[in-house]
Write a protein that holds these residues in place. Structure first.
Motif, mmCIF file in Angstrom:
data_model
loop_
_atom_site.group_PDB
_atom_site.id
_atom_site.type_symbol
_atom_site.label_atom_id
_atom_site.label_comp_id
_atom_site.label_asym_id
_atom_site.label_seq_id
_atom_site.Cartn_x
_atom_site.Cartn_y
_atom_site.Cartn_z
ATOM 1 N N MET A 1 -108.253 -17.494 49.174
ATOM 2 C CA MET A 1 -108.614 -18.872 48.953
ATOM 3 C C MET A 1 -107.629 -19.500 47.983
ATOM 4 S SD MET A 1 -110.447 -21.007 46.596
ATOM 5 C CE MET A 1 -111.398 -19.926 45.580
ATOM 6 N N GLN A 2 -107.202 -20.718 48.289
ATOM 7 C CA GLN A 2 -106.292 -21.472 47.428
ATOM 8 C C GLN A 2 -107.028 -22.694 46.890
ATOM 9 O OE1 GLN A 2 -103.183 -21.944 50.614
ATOM 10 N NE2 GLN A 2 -101.865 -21.787 48.821
ATOM 11 N N ARG A 3 -106.946 -22.903 45.587
ATOM 12 C CA ARG A 3 -107.461 -24.131 44.975
ATOM 13 C C ARG A 3 -106.324 -25.137 44.961
ATOM 14 N NH1 ARG A 3 -109.444 -19.812 42.187
ATOM 15 N NH2 ARG A 3 -111.709 -19.717 42.131
ATOM 16 N N MET A 4 -106.594 -26.344 45.435
ATOM 17 C CA MET A 4 -105.534 -27.338 45.559
ATOM 18 C C MET A 4 -105.990 -28.659 44.958
ATOM 19 S SD MET A 4 -104.409 -26.346 49.426
ATOM 20 C CE MET A 4 -102.663 -26.661 49.322
ATOM 21 N N GLY A 5 -105.105 -29.261 44.164
ATOM 22 C CA GLY A 5 -105.367 -30.565 43.573
ATOM 23 C C GLY A 5 -104.328 -31.566 44.029
ATOM 24 N N MET A 6 -104.758 -32.807 44.125
ATOM 25 C CA MET A 6 -103.858 -33.872 44.554
ATOM 26 C C MET A 6 -104.273 -35.171 43.878
ATOM 27 S SD MET A 6 -105.420 -33.605 48.312
ATOM 28 C CE MET A 6 -106.696 -32.408 47.981
ATOM 29 N N VAL A 7 -103.340 -36.086 43.776
ATOM 30 C CA VAL A 7 -103.602 -37.344 43.083
ATOM 31 C C VAL A 7 -102.962 -38.501 43.837
ATOM 32 C CG1 VAL A 7 -101.599 -37.160 41.542
ATOM 33 C CG2 VAL A 7 -103.622 -38.409 40.778
ATOM 34 N N ILE A 8 -103.595 -39.661 43.712
ATOM 35 C CA ILE A 8 -103.088 -40.891 44.329
ATOM 36 C C ILE A 8 -103.678 -42.050 43.547
ATOM 37 C CG2 ILE A 8 -104.982 -41.230 45.999
ATOM 38 C CD1 ILE A 8 -102.755 -41.878 48.106
ATOM 39 N N GLY A 9 -103.022 -43.189 43.615
ATOM 40 C CA GLY A 9 -103.574 -44.393 43.010
ATOM 41 C C GLY A 9 -104.553 -45.064 43.961
ATOM 42 N N ILE A 10 -105.360 -45.952 43.408
ATOM 43 C CA ILE A 10 -106.266 -46.749 44.225
ATOM 44 C C ILE A 10 -106.125 -48.203 43.820
ATOM 45 C CG2 ILE A 10 -108.226 -46.317 42.690
ATOM 46 C CD1 ILE A 10 -109.998 -46.457 45.284
ATOM 47 N N GLU A 11 -106.109 -49.069 44.806
ATOM 48 C CA GLU A 11 -106.038 -50.498 44.535
ATOM 49 C C GLU A 11 -107.343 -50.928 43.866
ATOM 50 O OE1 GLU A 11 -103.491 -52.398 44.848
ATOM 51 O OE2 GLU A 11 -102.188 -51.086 46.022
ATOM 52 N N PRO A 12 -107.271 -51.567 42.708
ATOM 53 C CA PRO A 12 -108.492 -51.948 41.989
ATOM 54 C C PRO A 12 -109.451 -52.798 42.823
ATOM 55 C CG PRO A 12 -106.552 -52.373 40.636
ATOM 56 C CD PRO A 12 -106.060 -51.947 41.987
ATOM 57 N N THR A 13 -108.909 -53.626 43.684
ATOM 58 C CA THR A 13 -109.764 -54.497 44.504
ATOM 59 C C THR A 13 -110.485 -53.728 45.607
ATOM 60 O OG1 THR A 13 -107.861 -55.046 45.903
ATOM 61 C CG2 THR A 13 -108.353 -56.546 44.057
ATOM 62 N N HIS A 14 -110.125 -52.465 45.828
ATOM 63 C CA HIS A 14 -110.735 -51.671 46.897
ATOM 64 C C HIS A 14 -111.635 -50.542 46.374
ATOM 65 C CE1 HIS A 14 -108.636 -53.415 50.345
ATOM 66 N NE2 HIS A 14 -107.557 -53.481 49.575
ATOM 67 N N ILE A 15 -111.851 -50.483 45.078
ATOM 68 C CA ILE A 15 -112.617 -49.363 44.520
ATOM 69 C C ILE A 15 -114.037 -49.315 45.076
ATOM 70 C CG2 ILE A 15 -113.649 -48.448 42.394
ATOM 71 C CD1 ILE A 15 -110.997 -49.184 40.981
ATOM 72 N N GLU A 16 -114.726 -50.419 45.096
ATOM 73 C CA GLU A 16 -116.110 -50.414 45.591
ATOM 74 C C GLU A 16 -116.165 -50.059 47.071
ATOM 75 O OE1 GLU A 16 -118.706 -50.285 43.605
ATOM 76 O OE2 GLU A 16 -117.223 -50.456 42.002
ATOM 77 N N GLU A 17 -115.221 -50.560 47.851
ATOM 78 C CA GLU A 17 -115.146 -50.211 49.275
ATOM 79 C C GLU A 17 -114.912 -48.712 49.443
ATOM 80 O OE1 GLU A 17 -112.264 -51.063 53.145
ATOM 81 O OE2 GLU A 17 -111.834 -52.052 51.234
ATOM 82 N N TYR A 18 -114.001 -48.163 48.659
ATOM 83 C CA TYR A 18 -113.676 -46.739 48.747
ATOM 84 C C TYR A 18 -114.888 -45.883 48.385
ATOM 85 C CZ TYR A 18 -110.518 -42.718 48.663
ATOM 86 O OH TYR A 18 -109.897 -41.537 48.929
ATOM 87 N N LYS A 19 -115.599 -46.282 47.338
ATOM 88 C CA LYS A 19 -116.821 -45.566 46.958
ATOM 89 C C LYS A 19 -117.850 -45.614 48.083
ATOM 90 C CE LYS A 19 -116.762 -46.202 41.924
ATOM 91 N NZ LYS A 19 -117.514 -46.845 40.802
ATOM 92 N N ALA A 20 -118.022 -46.768 48.688
ATOM 93 C CA ALA A 20 -118.993 -46.905 49.782
ATOM 94 C C ALA A 20 -118.601 -46.040 50.979
ATOM 95 C CB ALA A 20 -119.121 -48.371 50.193
ATOM 96 N N LEU A 21 -117.330 -46.038 51.317
ATOM 97 C CA LEU A 21 -116.862 -45.195 52.429
ATOM 98 C C LEU A 21 -117.166 -43.725 52.157
ATOM 99 C CD1 LEU A 21 -113.403 -46.856 53.134
ATOM 100 C CD2 LEU A 21 -115.299 -46.650 54.774
ATOM 101 N N HIS A 22 -116.909 -43.290 50.941
ATOM 102 C CA HIS A 22 -117.077 -41.876 50.625
ATOM 103 C C HIS A 22 -118.526 -41.493 50.313
ATOM 104 C CE1 HIS A 22 -112.766 -42.103 50.762
ATOM 105 N NE2 HIS A 22 -112.788 -40.790 50.951
ATOM 106 N N ALA A 23 -119.382 -42.470 50.183
ATOM 107 C CA ALA A 23 -120.814 -42.187 50.065
ATOM 108 C C ALA A 23 -121.404 -41.831 51.427
ATOM 109 C CB ALA A 23 -121.547 -43.385 49.467
ATOM 110 N N ALA A 24 -120.663 -42.128 52.490
ATOM 111 C CA ALA A 24 -121.139 -41.854 53.850
ATOM 112 C C ALA A 24 -119.952 -41.498 54.743
ATOM 113 C CB ALA A 24 -121.886 -43.068 54.399
ATOM 114 N N VAL A 25 -119.248 -40.416 54.397
ATOM 115 C CA VAL A 25 -118.095 -39.987 55.198
ATOM 116 C C VAL A 25 -118.571 -39.669 56.612
ATOM 117 C CG1 VAL A 25 -116.255 -38.268 55.418
ATOM 118 C CG2 VAL A 25 -116.917 -39.107 53.153
#
Length: 109
Positions: A1-25
């Motif tokens: 098993m490999q543990r993997m981390g990754m990072v990216i920026g998020i557009e501030p105007t899309h944070i709530e949309e992104y949270k909603a999307l990931h609340a119901a993948v």
């Protein structure tokens, strides 16, 4: 098993949309990740820097092949078309990366 981390920026105007999307993948996206041997996938948000940190555990034997299966999946491609406009990739990421992969420098069981 490999543990993997990754990072990216998020557009501030899309944070709530992104949270909603990931609340119901979408179930098909989750199933494809599971088929590709990805487990314990977690995404963290850091504000006000507007960073997303992703972590997963890869349990397969051929990471490139499993990632290619994910990338070829039409439902995953549709998911990405919804999520990608929310994200702000780092200019310093490696060729072929969207999320910038991170080096694992410490782990405690």
């Amino acid at each position: 098993m490999q543990r993997m981390g990754m990072v990216i920026g998020i557009e501030p105007t899309h944070i709530e949309e992104y949270k909603a999307l990931h609340a119901a993948v979408w179930p098909q996206v989750l199933e494809r990740l599971h088929q590709a041997q990805v487990r314990n996938y977690t995404i963290f948000l850091r504000e006000p820097e507007n960073l997303l940190f992703g972590y997963w555990e890869y349990h397969g034997q051929d990471f490139a092949a499993d990632m290619a299966l994910i990338a070829a999946d039409p439902e995953t491609q549709r998911w990405w078309r919804v999520c990608v406009p929310c994200q702000r990739p780092f200019e310093s990421r490696q060729a072929g990366e969207h999320w910038a992969m991170m080096e694992n420098v410490f782990h405690m069981d």
